[in-house]
Scaffold this active site. Structure first.
Site, PDB file in Angstrom:
ATOM      1  N   ALA A   1      20.832  49.315  79.978  1.00 20.12           N
ATOM      2  CA  ALA A   1      21.220  48.091  80.677  1.00 20.12           C
ATOM      3  C   ALA A   1      19.994  47.397  81.252  1.00 20.12           C
ATOM      4  O   ALA A   1      19.846  46.169  81.154  1.00 20.12           O
ATOM      5  CB  ALA A   1      22.227  48.409  81.784  1.00 20.12           C
TER       6      ALA A   1
ATOM      7  N   GLN B   1      22.769  53.739  86.523  1.00 18.43           N
ATOM      8  CA  GLN B   1      21.316  53.768  86.348  1.00 18.43           C
ATOM      9  C   GLN B   1      20.935  53.688  84.861  1.00 18.43           C
ATOM     10  O   GLN B   1      19.912  54.252  84.438  1.00 18.43           O
ATOM     11  CB  GLN B   1      20.733  55.032  86.984  1.00 18.43           C
ATOM     12  CG  GLN B   1      20.667  54.985  88.500  1.00 18.43           C
ATOM     13  CD  GLN B   1      19.632  53.985  89.008  1.00 18.43           C
ATOM     14  OE1 GLN B   1      18.713  53.609  88.317  1.00 18.43           O
ATOM     15  NE2 GLN B   1      19.807  53.554  90.266  1.00 18.43           N
ATOM     16  N   SER B   2      21.713  52.981  84.093  1.00 14.43           N
ATOM     17  CA  SER B   2      21.486  52.893  82.650  1.00 14.43           C
ATOM     18  C   SER B   2      20.111  52.323  82.301  1.00 14.43           C
ATOM     19  O   SER B   2      19.768  51.203  82.692  1.00 14.43           O
ATOM     20  CB  SER B   2      22.570  52.009  82.017  1.00 14.43           C
ATOM     21  OG  SER B   2      22.241  51.681  80.688  1.00 14.43           O
ATOM     22  N   ASN B   3      19.325  53.093  81.541  1.00 10.97           N
ATOM     23  CA  ASN B   3      18.045  52.591  81.022  1.00 10.97           C
ATOM     24  C   ASN B   3      18.284  51.452  80.034  1.00 10.97           C
ATOM     25  O   ASN B   3      17.539  50.474  79.992  1.00 10.97           O
ATOM     26  CB  ASN B   3      17.281  53.707  80.318  1.00 10.97           C
ATOM     27  CG  ASN B   3      16.907  54.830  81.249  1.00 10.97           C
ATOM     28  OD1 ASN B   3      16.457  54.607  82.362  1.00 10.97           O
ATOM     29  ND2 ASN B   3      17.105  56.053  80.797  1.00 10.97           N
TER      30      ASN B   3
ATOM     31  N   GLY C   1      26.058  53.448  82.454  1.00 10.92           N
ATOM     32  CA  GLY C   1      26.183  54.021  83.775  1.00 10.92           C
ATOM     33  C   GLY C   1      25.394  53.201  84.786  1.00 10.92           C
ATOM     34  O   GLY C   1      24.618  52.310  84.422  1.00 10.92           O
TER      35      GLY C   1
END
Length: 343
Positions: A83, A79-81, A77
């Site tokens: 990523a 705000q992917s942690n 997503g």
């Protein structure tokens, strides 16, 4: 299986996370709920790499380097942690990184705040796609891999959340830490601890289940899903566990219905979408315990855990360890929403 034997069968890993992480008691919440509540502070695995994802990436990045890759691809997503942790880990290892991120309107992507800002600071190339495209993200992966190959690069693709059989080793190893943590706690009447964790892509929960079995810890592993539903996670977590058992020859028994314990019903408005009562709990925990939960994973899971305890104070037994999987940077894009609830 003794912990030292576990190291003998584990795949290679890199030393990226700051571990072991501390186990902290929550005195005020424990007193209010009438049970012992501890938090495994995996949000402290390293400031910029914080959270559960880096434990998985220690194994996956080791495999990427072994493959000779010069570019890492992954997805998530906006705000992917995961990523963000991947982008920063890639930079630390001298690799390029491409992120395939989901947003409502790819033509007008979110502002560079929170994790997105860190992604860009780390030099990641971001490809924005719609939720509809994300459901077919394997097609996007193949497209990006082909483009990189034409540029003379060798890519290595990591699934959402680094959740696969290899990544699960991050939390098999974390269970070794938890076994040492639990051995230092006062003996409980039941002698059994319930470990509660948020699940969004399944890999962390799978690792905890496998580690629990391999180390004969007799803990109950409870996952609070932050998206989808129980049936979805029975399939996802079950597949990861079964693949890991087959791939690494793990000598344990595993049954989906017996070993996968999902507390469903707390997805709320949906993935990464908060309800006022969830946000209120995040604020309350920050002020009561100086514990900062995130709106995507730990906030929803902690809210679900508290609601279950209010329904039945003994539903998890007398001792709980909540796995704090990180996500601090996800708070910043919701600052406006939170400010309205703070007095």
């Amino acid at each position: 299986m003794p912990p030292e034997t576990l190291e003998d069968i584990a795949p290679p890993r890199l030393d990226l996370a700051r571990t072991p992480t501390p186990l902290e008691f929550l005195p005020h919440t424990s007193r209010e709920m009438g049970v012992e509540i501890y938090v495994k502070r995996d949000d402290l695995t390293g400031m910029e790499l914080s959270g559960n994802k880096i434990r998985k990436l220690e194994y996956i990045m080791a495999d990427a380097l072994k493959s000779g890759a010069d570019t890492i691809l992954t997805c998530g997503g906006a705000q992917s942690n995961h990523a963000r942790a991947t982008a920063i880990a890639a930079t630390k290892l001298g690799l390029n990184c491409g992120l395939i991120l989901r947003t409502a309107d790819p033509c007008a992507p979110p502002a560079p705040t929170g994790n997105i800002l860190l992604d860009r600071l780390a030099g990641a190339h971001i490809v924005w796609i719609s939720p509809e495209e994300y459901r077919q993200r394997e097609v996007i992966f193949r497209r990006e891999e082909t483009l990189l190959r034409k540029q003379g690069r060798k890519s290595y693709s990591i699934p959402e959340g680094a959740s696969n059989a290899l990544g699960a080793w991050g939390y098999i190893r974390a269970m070794q830490e938890l076994s040492r943590d639990m051995s230092q706690l006062p003996e409980s009447q039941t002698g059994r601890t319930t470990i509660v964790v948020a699940t969004g892509s399944g890999g962390t929960t799978a690792g905890l289940i496998l580690g629990n079995r391999l180390l004969d810890l007799n803990s109950r592993i409870v996952a609070v899903n932050v998206c989808d539903d129980r049936d979805y996670f029975l399939e996802v977590i079950g597949t990861i566990c079964e693949t890991a058992i087959a791939t690494y020859g793990l000598d344990i028994s595993f049954e989906r219905e017996r070993d996968i314990d999902i507390v469903d019903g707390y997805v709320g408005r949906g993935y990464a979408l908060s309800r006022p009562e969830e946000t209120a709990l995040i604020i309350e925990m920050a002020r009561r315990e100086a514990l900062f939960l995130d709106p995507v994973y730990t906030g929803k899971a902690f809210f679900g855990m508290i609601q279950e305890l209010k329904r039945d104070p003994r539903c998890f037994g007398e001792r709980i360890i909540f796995i704090h999987t990180g996500g601090l940077f996800g708070l910043f894009p919701q600052a406006g929403e939170m400010t309205t609830l703070m007095s």
